[in-house]
Design an enzyme around this catalytic site. Structure first.
Site, PDB file in Angstrom:
ATOM      1  N   ASP A 197       0.936  -1.170   0.095  1.00  0.00           N
ATOM      2  CA  ASP A 197      -0.092  -0.096   0.108  1.00  0.00           C
ATOM      3  C   ASP A 197       0.905   1.305  -0.010  1.00  0.00           C
ATOM      4  O   ASP A 197       2.161   1.137   0.256  1.00  0.00           O
ATOM      5  CB  ASP A 197      -0.849   0.016   1.390  1.00  0.00           C
ATOM      6  N   ASP A 251      -0.228   5.193   0.744  1.00  0.00           N
ATOM      7  CA  ASP A 251      -0.441   6.200   1.894  1.00  0.00           C
ATOM      8  C   ASP A 251      -0.356   5.329   3.495  1.00  0.00           C
ATOM      9  O   ASP A 251      -1.150   4.490   3.578  1.00  0.00           O
ATOM     10  CB  ASP A 251      -1.639   6.732   1.707  1.00  0.00           C
ATOM     11  N   ASP A 295      -1.033  -0.538   6.118  1.00  0.00           N
ATOM     12  CA  ASP A 295      -1.279   0.202   7.337  1.00  0.00           C
ATOM     13  C   ASP A 295      -2.721   0.204   7.782  1.00  0.00           C
ATOM     14  O   ASP A 295      -2.993   0.661   9.124  1.00  0.00           O
ATOM     15  CB  ASP A 295      -0.778   1.419   7.278  1.00  0.00           C
TER      16      ASP A 295
END
Length: 336
Positions: free
Chosen positions: A16, A18, A215
Site C-alpha cells: 500500500d 499512504d 497500514d
C-alpha cells in the site's frame, strides 16, 4: 527460530502507499531504504493504492521523486481499476459522470468512455473517487444521476487518509454523503478490501505467493484475507496497536512490524499472535477485571502477546503493566 528474513518466503511484495511508503508527500522513515533493498536483491514488488487522485505514471513519478524505486507498470490504482471495470460493462463512448480528481477523469477517457460533469448529460454511470476539491455541487449531480438510474461505482470506501497532521477525510467519507442522500450503497466498490488489486498484481507478475504490506486493517489486511494472501501490518499509518488487539478474524494480519524494516526480520519474530518464548518474555494474565502484562522484552513482542490473549476467544480488555518494563512497553504502544 529461523533467522531467514520474512521476505524470503514470498515471490512478490505488494505495498500500500499512504501510511506505508509515504504520508501525503513525505516518505516514511525507512521506506526508501527498504524498497531499495528489495530492488537491489532482485525481488519483485508492486504498489496497490486505493487513492484515486493520481494515475499510475504520476504515482511512479511521485515515488521516484522521493527516492523510492517505481515504474508506472508497478503501480495499480483504484482509479485505473474502476475505469477498466466500466469499460468492460459499458459501450465505447458511453457518458460517465466523474466525481473525483483529474486523474480519474483521465482514466475514464483512456478506456474510451466520455467523462461528463452534469446529470443533464444523461450519464449511464457515476464513478466516485477521492479528490481534494470535491464539493457539494459534484455530489449533487452524482445524486441526481444515480436516482435517474446510473450505475454507481466507488473506487474505494476508505473513511480517512493518513497525513502528518493526523487522519483526514477520505473517499469513504464522500461516499457516505451520497449513501445518506440516496439511502443505499454503491453498486460496486472496486478498491481494497475487495481483492481485485492484489489478484491483478499477482497475475501481472506471475506470483504464486505474494505478501501484502499495509497500514489499515479495514482495507489492506481485510483485502489480503479475502484474497487468501499473507499480510504484514506496519504501524506507520492508520491502524494502531489497540486496533490490532481488537481486530476480528477477517482483519487479522499474518505479521506485524513497526515499519518496513520488518521485511528483513525473521518471520517468527513478527508472526501474530506471538508465542511465548521458552525462556520467558512477556506474560499476559487475566485477573477477572482486566489483563496484567508482566515480564520484559521488546514492545512489539508485548503487542503480539496481547493479541494472543485477545484472539484466543475472549474480548479485548483493559491492560495494566505489572513490571516497569511492561509499563514502558504499554506507553510506547499507546496502550497505557
Amino acid at each position: 527460530m529461523s533467522a531467514a528474513p520474512l521476505v524470503d518466503a514470498y515471490d512478490l511484495v505488494v505495498f500500500d502507499l499512504d501510511g506505508v511508503i509515504f504520508l501525503i508527500d513525505r516518505p516514511i522513515p525507512g521506506a526508501v531504504e527498504a524498497v531499495a533493498r528489495l530492488g537491489g536483491d532482485g525481488r519483485a514488488f508492486a504498489y496497490a493504492t486505493n487513492n484515486a487522485s493520481r494515475r499510475s505514471a504520476d504515482v511512479a513519478d511521485l515515488l521516484t521523486g522521493m527516492g523510492v524505486p517505481a515504474t508506472a507498470d508497478q503501480v495499480l490504482t483504484s482509479a485505473g481499476a474502476a475505469a477498466t471495470l466500466l469499460a468492460e460493462r459499458l459501450p465505447a463512448g458511453a457518458p460517465v459522470l466523474v466525481v473525483g480528481a483529474p486523474a480519474l477523469h483521465a482514466e475514464v477517457r483512456a478506456v474510451g468512455l466520455v467523462p461528463v460533469t452534469g446529470a443533464e448529460e444523461a450519464p449511464v454511470a457515476v464513478v466516485q473517487g477521492y479528490g481534494p476539491r470535491v464539493g457539494w455541487a459534484e455530489l449533487a449531480e452524482a445524486s441526481l444521476a444515480v436516482r435517474a438510474g446510473a450505475l454507481w461505482v466507488a473506487t474505494n470506501t476508505d473513511r480517512t487518509l493518513p497525513s502528518p497532521r493526523g487522519p483526514l477525510p477520505g473517499n469513504g467519507s464522500l461516499v457516505a454523503v451520497l449513501r445518506t442522500a440516496l439511502g443505499r450503497e454503491p453498486d460496486v466498490v472496486v478498491g481494497k478490501p475487495e481483492p481485485a488489486l492484489f489478484t491483478a498484481a499477482a497475475h501481472r507478475y506471475g506470483a504464486a505467493r505474494p505478501l501484502v504490506v499495509g497500514d489499515r486493517l479495514d482495507t489492506d489486511i481485510e483485502g489480503a484475507v479475502r484474497a487468501g494472501l499473507d499480510s504484514l501490518l506496519v504501524l506507520t499509518g492508520v491502524s494502531g496497536p489497540a486496533d490490532l488487539i481488537a481486530a476480528p478474524p477477517g482483519r487479522r494480519p499474518t505479521y506485524v512490524a513497526a515499519d518496513l524494516g520488518g521485511l528483513f526480520a525473521p518471520a517468527d519474530a513478527l508472526r501474530v499472535p506471538g508465542k511465548e518464548p521458552a525462556g520467558g518474555g512477556w506474560r499476559v494474565t487475566d485477573d477477572g477485571v482486566g489483563w496484567r502484562l508482566d515480564g520484559a522484552g521488546a514492545p512489539l513482542d508485548a503487542l503480539r502477546a496481547l493479541c494472543a490473549a485477545a484472539w484466543s476467544g475472549g474480548p479485548a480488555r483493559r491492560v495494566t503493566g505489572v513490571s516497569a518494563q511492561a509499563r514502558a512497553a504499554l506507553k510506547e504502544l499507546g496502550l497505557d
